[in-house]
Design an enzyme around this catalytic site. Structure first.
Site, mmCIF file in Angstrom:
data_model
loop_
_atom_site.group_PDB
_atom_site.id
_atom_site.type_symbol
_atom_site.label_atom_id
_atom_site.label_comp_id
_atom_site.label_asym_id
_atom_site.label_seq_id
_atom_site.Cartn_x
_atom_site.Cartn_y
_atom_site.Cartn_z
ATOM 1 N N SER A 132 0.871 -1.190 0.000
ATOM 2 C CA SER A 132 0.000 0.000 0.000
ATOM 3 C C SER A 132 0.899 1.228 0.000
ATOM 4 C CB SER A 132 -0.866 0.017 1.259
ATOM 5 O OG SER A 132 -1.469 1.294 1.424
ATOM 6 N N TYR A 153 -2.079 -1.207 10.031
ATOM 7 C CA TYR A 153 -2.067 -1.361 8.567
ATOM 8 C C TYR A 153 -0.735 -0.913 7.982
ATOM 9 C CZ TYR A 153 -3.892 -1.342 3.789
ATOM 10 O OH TYR A 153 -4.104 -1.590 2.454
HETATM 11 P P1 NDP Z 1 -11.354 -6.032 -0.840
HETATM 12 O O1 NDP Z 1 -11.744 -5.983 0.592
HETATM 13 O O2 NDP Z 1 -12.193 -5.358 -1.842
HETATM 14 O O3 NDP Z 1 -11.088 -7.557 -1.256
HETATM 15 C C1 NDP Z 1 -10.307 -8.343 -0.398
HETATM 16 C C2 NDP Z 1 -10.014 -9.671 -1.020
HETATM 17 O O4 NDP Z 1 -9.163 -10.388 -0.116
HETATM 18 C C3 NDP Z 1 -11.252 -10.500 -1.220
HETATM 19 O O5 NDP Z 1 -11.058 -11.339 -2.341
HETATM 20 C C4 NDP Z 1 -11.300 -11.306 0.074
HETATM 21 O O6 NDP Z 1 -11.952 -12.557 -0.054
HETATM 22 C C5 NDP Z 1 -9.833 -11.549 0.316
HETATM 23 N N1 NDP Z 1 -9.555 -11.809 1.723
HETATM 24 C C6 NDP Z 1 -9.746 -10.997 2.794
HETATM 25 N N2 NDP Z 1 -9.420 -11.642 3.925
HETATM 26 C C7 NDP Z 1 -9.015 -12.895 3.559
HETATM 27 C C8 NDP Z 1 -8.577 -14.029 4.257
HETATM 28 N N3 NDP Z 1 -8.501 -14.062 5.607
HETATM 29 N N4 NDP Z 1 -8.253 -15.136 3.561
HETATM 30 C C9 NDP Z 1 -8.348 -15.146 2.193
HETATM 31 N N5 NDP Z 1 -8.781 -14.106 1.476
HETATM 32 C C10 NDP Z 1 -9.103 -12.986 2.157
HETATM 33 O O7 NDP Z 1 -9.866 -5.420 -0.865
HETATM 34 P P2 NDP Z 1 -9.039 -4.701 -2.027
HETATM 35 O O8 NDP Z 1 -9.239 -5.396 -3.309
HETATM 36 O O9 NDP Z 1 -9.273 -3.249 -1.930
HETATM 37 O O10 NDP Z 1 -7.559 -4.963 -1.484
HETATM 38 C C11 NDP Z 1 -6.698 -5.956 -2.020
HETATM 39 C C12 NDP Z 1 -5.296 -5.700 -1.482
HETATM 40 O O11 NDP Z 1 -4.898 -4.380 -1.859
HETATM 41 C C13 NDP Z 1 -5.198 -5.741 0.044
HETATM 42 O O12 NDP Z 1 -3.963 -6.309 0.412
HETATM 43 C C14 NDP Z 1 -5.246 -4.270 0.434
HETATM 44 O O13 NDP Z 1 -4.626 -4.027 1.668
HETATM 45 C C15 NDP Z 1 -4.487 -3.656 -0.719
HETATM 46 N N6 NDP Z 1 -4.745 -2.234 -0.929
HETATM 47 C C16 NDP Z 1 -5.980 -1.747 -1.238
HETATM 48 C C17 NDP Z 1 -6.172 -0.398 -1.444
HETATM 49 C C18 NDP Z 1 -7.497 0.198 -1.782
HETATM 50 O O14 NDP Z 1 -7.610 1.451 -1.777
HETATM 51 N N7 NDP Z 1 -8.520 -0.596 -2.129
HETATM 52 C C19 NDP Z 1 -5.060 0.550 -1.324
HETATM 53 C C20 NDP Z 1 -3.800 -0.056 -1.008
HETATM 54 C C21 NDP Z 1 -3.661 -1.407 -0.829
HETATM 55 P P3 NDP Z 1 -13.538 -12.788 0.302
HETATM 56 O O15 NDP Z 1 -14.312 -12.326 -0.922
HETATM 57 O O16 NDP Z 1 -13.643 -14.257 0.509
HETATM 58 O O17 NDP Z 1 -13.830 -11.972 1.506
#
Ligand code: NDP
Length: 247
Positions: free
Chosen positions: A141, A155
């Site tokens: 991030s 975070y």
């Molecule tokens: P979302 O919350 O939209 O999606 C999260 C994804 O991760 C889903 O597919 C979810 O699966 C999965 N997930 C969450 N917890 C677990 C777990 N315990 N085990 C397996 N899968 C899990 O997040 P984003 O797409 O926004 O974020 C993706 C990555 O990008 C993260 O690492 C986040 O920190 C990073 N990020 C995001 C930013 C943003 O602005 N959106 C900015 C900077 C970094 P399920 O559908 O089963 O819940």
């Protein structure tokens, strides 16, 4: 485009948001893609259907990123089904923001198990089935290098750890031609951080172009490049895609 034809990718947290966009993009590039989820079985199945409808090959696996055995099983299943893993994308993550006074050691452990330990466990397991020249790409991030508001201790620390893990593994795996990089998205329009959410205005205020959250596909574009043969000399790097928020 089939720059990844014959390759196998595993994307953690590929059911929604950035991970789903990465899974679709790597499949469009020609890779066979396994994607994990924890609760979103239907969303994951829909990503698989979309990939298959576009002529690709995909597999959804339930694997809780906080559970090392689950991750190891997902790696093993991917390798058995598709024959090895060429590209690992550590994307699964959670965002827990709160003042430090209210946070517990359990909160710390949960964030670190999902955001950091999962990347360590998946990388270690994938390396047993990854040929030389493979790719490990972890989603950090822009908050890894700049805490833009209060409440980010867990975070920001977890994403800084992703940057450190990537640099150290890049050094260690260089002799095998395996590249290891971090991608640091800024505000990206997903369920985690909707472009019309309560904190969007404050985030837009940090950007060089105040109108623009990124689309998940823009993060996937960078991952696609890092996964490609063209990026063989890019390793130990952190690619920030944040519309100038950290500039
Ligand atoms: P979302 O919350 O939209 O999606 C999260 C994804 O991760 C889903 O597919 C979810 O699966 C999965 N997930 C969450 N917890 C677990 C777990 N315990 N085990 C397996 N899968 C899990 O997040 P984003 O797409 O926004 O974020 C993706 C990555 O990008 C993260 O690492 C986040 O920190 C990073 N990020 C995001 C930013 C943003 O602005 N959106 C900015 C900077 C970094 P399920 O559908 O089963 O819940």
């Amino acid at each position: 485009m089939s720059v990844l034809y014959g390759k196998v990718a595993l994307v953690t947290g590929g059911s929604r948001g950035i991970g789903a966009a990465i899974a679709k993009r790597l499949a469009a590039d020609g890779a066979k893609v396994a994607l994990t989820y924890v609760n979103g079985a239907e969303a994951a199945a829909n990503v698989v259907k979309a990939i298959e409808a576009a002529g690709g090959t995909a597999l959804a696996l339930r694997a809780d990123a906080s559970d090392a055995a689950d991750i190891e099983a997902a790696v093993a299943r991917t390798a058995e089904t598709f024959g090895g893993i060429d590209i690992l994308v550590n994307n699964a993550g959670i965002f827990h923001a709160a003042p430090i006074e209210t946070l517990s050691p359990g909160d710390f452990d949960r964030t670190f198990s999902i955001n950091v330990r999962s990347a360590f466990v998946a990388s270690k397991a994938a390396l047993t089935v990854m040929p030389d020249g493979g790719r490990i790409i972890s989603i950090g991030s822009n908050l890894a290098v700049r805490a833009t508001s209060p409440g980010l201790s867990l975070y920001t620390a977890s994403k800084a750890a992703i940057a450190g893990l990537s640099q150290a593994l890049a050094r260690e795996l260089g002799p095998r031609g395996i590249t290891v990089n971090a991608v640091h998205p800024g505000s990206t329009d997903t369920d985690m951080n909707p472009a019309d959410g309560p904190h969007a205005r404050e985030q837009k205020g940090l950007m060089s172009n105040p109108a623009a959250f990124a689309d998940p596909g823009e993060i996937a574009d960078v991952v696609s490049y890092l996964a490609s043969p063209a990026a063989r000399s890019v390793t130990g790097a952190a690619w920030t895609v944040d519309n100038g928020a950290n500039a």
